[in-house]
Design a protein around this motif. Structure first.
Motif, mmCIF file in Angstrom:
data_model
loop_
_atom_site.group_PDB
_atom_site.id
_atom_site.type_symbol
_atom_site.label_atom_id
_atom_site.label_comp_id
_atom_site.label_asym_id
_atom_site.label_seq_id
_atom_site.Cartn_x
_atom_site.Cartn_y
_atom_site.Cartn_z
ATOM 1 N N UNK A 31 0.827 -1.204 0.000
ATOM 2 C CA UNK A 31 0.000 0.000 0.000
ATOM 3 C C UNK A 31 0.860 1.252 0.000
ATOM 4 N N UNK A 32 1.908 1.247 0.786
ATOM 5 C CA UNK A 32 2.848 2.358 0.847
ATOM 6 C C UNK A 32 4.255 1.796 0.801
ATOM 7 N N UNK A 33 5.132 2.423 0.026
ATOM 8 C CA UNK A 33 6.490 1.915 -0.093
ATOM 9 C C UNK A 33 7.464 2.639 0.819
ATOM 10 N N UNK A 34 7.030 3.729 1.458
ATOM 11 C CA UNK A 34 7.906 4.470 2.360
ATOM 12 C C UNK A 34 7.062 5.046 3.492
ATOM 13 N N UNK A 35 7.466 4.782 4.741
ATOM 14 C CA UNK A 35 6.715 5.240 5.911
ATOM 15 C C UNK A 35 7.683 5.813 6.932
ATOM 16 N N UNK A 36 7.311 6.954 7.512
ATOM 17 C CA UNK A 36 8.069 7.560 8.609
ATOM 18 C C UNK A 36 7.139 7.665 9.803
ATOM 19 N N UNK A 37 7.493 7.006 10.914
ATOM 20 C CA UNK A 37 6.622 6.957 12.078
ATOM 21 C C UNK A 37 7.417 7.206 13.353
ATOM 22 N N UNK A 38 6.686 7.468 14.431
ATOM 23 C CA UNK A 38 7.312 7.834 15.693
ATOM 24 C C UNK A 38 7.808 6.629 16.481
ATOM 25 N N UNK A 39 8.947 6.801 17.100
ATOM 26 C CA UNK A 39 9.479 5.814 18.034
ATOM 27 C C UNK A 39 8.468 5.601 19.159
ATOM 28 N N UNK A 40 8.214 4.335 19.480
ATOM 29 C CA UNK A 40 7.256 4.010 20.525
ATOM 30 C C UNK A 40 5.845 3.778 20.020
ATOM 31 N N UNK A 41 5.577 4.094 18.760
ATOM 32 C CA UNK A 41 4.230 3.939 18.209
ATOM 33 C C UNK A 41 4.069 2.556 17.574
ATOM 34 N N UNK A 42 2.925 2.337 16.930
ATOM 35 C CA UNK A 42 2.612 1.085 16.244
ATOM 36 C C UNK A 42 2.351 1.378 14.775
ATOM 37 N N UNK A 43 2.823 0.498 13.907
ATOM 38 C CA UNK A 43 2.625 0.703 12.474
ATOM 39 C C UNK A 43 2.111 -0.580 11.842
ATOM 40 N N UNK A 125 8.807 -2.255 1.672
ATOM 41 C CA UNK A 125 8.391 -1.046 2.389
ATOM 42 C C UNK A 125 9.585 -0.545 3.204
ATOM 43 N N UNK A 126 9.979 0.690 2.946
ATOM 44 C CA UNK A 126 11.064 1.288 3.712
ATOM 45 C C UNK A 126 10.473 2.001 4.919
ATOM 46 N N UNK A 127 10.795 1.497 6.104
ATOM 47 C CA UNK A 127 10.284 2.041 7.353
ATOM 48 C C UNK A 127 11.373 2.854 8.039
ATOM 49 N N UNK A 128 11.052 4.103 8.359
ATOM 50 C CA UNK A 128 11.963 4.978 9.103
ATOM 51 C C UNK A 128 11.300 5.324 10.433
ATOM 52 N N UNK A 129 12.023 5.134 11.528
ATOM 53 C CA UNK A 129 11.500 5.398 12.862
ATOM 54 C C UNK A 129 12.262 6.576 13.467
ATOM 55 N N UNK A 130 11.521 7.542 13.978
ATOM 56 C CA UNK A 130 12.145 8.771 14.464
ATOM 57 C C UNK A 130 11.579 9.196 15.809
ATOM 58 N N UNK A 151 12.995 12.215 9.728
ATOM 59 C CA UNK A 151 12.335 11.967 8.447
ATOM 60 C C UNK A 151 10.990 12.681 8.483
ATOM 61 N N UNK A 152 10.375 12.839 7.338
ATOM 62 C CA UNK A 152 9.096 13.548 7.266
ATOM 63 C C UNK A 152 7.967 12.599 7.646
ATOM 64 N N UNK A 153 7.293 12.899 8.746
ATOM 65 C CA UNK A 153 6.239 12.021 9.249
ATOM 66 C C UNK A 153 5.122 11.830 8.222
ATOM 67 N N UNK A 154 4.644 10.609 8.134
ATOM 68 C CA UNK A 154 3.569 10.269 7.212
ATOM 69 C C UNK A 154 2.235 10.838 7.708
ATOM 70 N N UNK A 155 1.341 11.130 6.788
ATOM 71 C CA UNK A 155 -0.050 11.519 7.082
ATOM 72 C C UNK A 155 -0.213 12.940 7.617
ATOM 73 N N UNK A 156 0.707 13.852 7.318
ATOM 74 C CA UNK A 156 0.550 15.274 7.658
ATOM 75 C C UNK A 156 0.042 15.480 9.083
#
Length: 392
Positions: A31-43, A125-130, A151-156
């Motif tokens: 569905x998405x090939x690149x995701x930037x999400x927060x440390x401690x969260x769930x993806x 899927x390239x996952x970046x955790x920040x 990295x630029x967080x996904x979903x504005x």
């Protein structure tokens, strides 16, 4: 001759169909090939797959390094990954409590019962955790605060700002401008809406002596009946007149030492210069809550909206699942992932077993034998016993 020719034509036709299927019958769609999400969260890494007719999927898994290494079996991911897909078309993977070292490219692979029946979905899927950090830059008449990520967080996302532990503002911009120079006691922190408990460390805008609270751990999972220490370090620009812990689900902050539900179970330890600790004993499941620390001075009160430490209290249960013929797999389960990677203890007919020390144990399914589990250091809080597949 005629039959031989017809037979040759038939073979060629089937071979052509197999080639087409080999080229077009396989697919993995991410569905998405690149995701930037927060440390401690769930993806959730969502995807779907297709395979040729006549094939039956025998196994499928996600990997990050070698194509033969299922991350679901990797001790590094133990308790953090859950496969939510199936063997038909859904290949969704869920990763919880994300760590920065989880940043990687994740790919899905499936194997079928036919010769050559293997396929890997690329590019993955390239996952970046920040994490979040507040950066301060000087302006002519003001200071600009930026809620910074690697990295630029996904979903504005919508950003939340805290000043001295108090909810200040929300904006879709990662920047906030303080119209006047802040006082020396003022500290700022930011978070992302929907992940309010994953805020940045508080930073000083003027000097390094501002008021702030830093929690040792943001989320913990502990055993029912045990004792827990929840710690924080705090700095007050002025001398404090009071310090206490409270539950965030109360309408107004209430000192836990005065809460009837905690009578005889709560103790504060620590000093201004060291960690200030809340100790709760004889934990019950109703103690599951977010705990926050606040302090007051003659001139200042640390805000009550700043997120603290969320505690989940769980018991132990033995789950029984069929394994090989004549065997059962016992799993010591909890409602949350216990903190600090515990060592498990198994009991057979009330007697402690030397092995194993893992969360699972394989046994012969004799109804006359009972089994229970515990966690090392908390042997008094073991699970109810089970007889084979039946609870006692």
């Amino acid at each position: 001759m005629t039959l031989r020719t017809a037979g040759s034509m038939l073979v060629v036709f089937l071979w052509s169909v197999a080639v087409v299927l080999g080229q077009n019958g396989w697919s993995v769609t991410y569905t998405t090939q690149s995701i930037c999400v927060l440390k401690g969260s769930t993806v959730k890494l969502t995807c779907s797959f297709r395979y040729p007719r006549g094939h039956k999927v025998t196994s499928n898994f996600w990997f990050t390094k070698m194509e033969t290494e299922d991350i679901g079996l990797d001790p590094e991911y133990a308790g953090h990954v859950e496969y939510h897909g199936d063997k038909e078309k859904d290949c969704t993977l869920r990763i919880t409590d994300l760590r920065e070292r989880d940043s990687s490219t994740y790919r899905f692979r499936l194997l079928t019962d036919q010769e050559g029946g293997t396929y890997t979905g690329s590019p993955g899927v390239t996952l970046s955790v920040t994490g979040l950090q507040v950066k301060v830059t000087d302006g002519h008449q003001d200071k600009t605060l930026t809620c910074s990520t690697t990295c630029t967080l996904t979903d504005n996302p919508t950003y939340i700002w805290y000043k001295n532990g108090q909810h200040l503002d929300e904006s879709t911009s990662p920047q906030y401008k303080d119209p006047v120079y802040s006082n020396y006691e003022d500290s700022y922190s930011c978070a992302v809406k929907g992940h309010d408990d994953l805020h940045s460390p508080a930073v000083c805008v003027q000097g390094q002596d501002c008021s702030r609270v830093t929690y040792t751990k943001r989320r913990i999972c502990v055993l029912k009946g045990s004792t827990v220490d929840i710690s924080c370090t705090y700095v007050g620009y002025y001398s404090t007149t009071s310090t206490f812990w409270f539950r965030s689900d109360k309408s107004t902050p209430e000192d836990l030492t005065r809460d009837p539900g905690y009578t005889g179970r709560v103790e504060y330890t620590g000093t201004y210069k060291g960690p200030f600790t809340l100790r709760i004993s004889d934990l019950i499941e109703e103690d599951s809550a977010e705990y926050r620390f606040t302090f007051k001075t003659y001139y200042f009160e640390w805000g009550h909206s700043f997120p603290g430490t969320t505690m989940s209290v769980t018991g132990l249960q033995v789950k029984v699942t069929p394994a090989a013929e004549g065997q059962k797999t016992l799993t010591c389960i909890t409602t949350c992932t216990l903190t600090d990677n515990p060592t498990y203890i198994w009991y057979k007919n009330g007697q402690r077993l030397d092995e194993p020390t893992s969360q699972q144990y394989s046994v012969n399914s004799y109804y006359s034998d009972s089994y229970s589990c515990a966690v090392e250091g908390h042997e008094d809080h073991h699970s109810p016993a089970v007889f084979g597949v039946r609870a006692v």
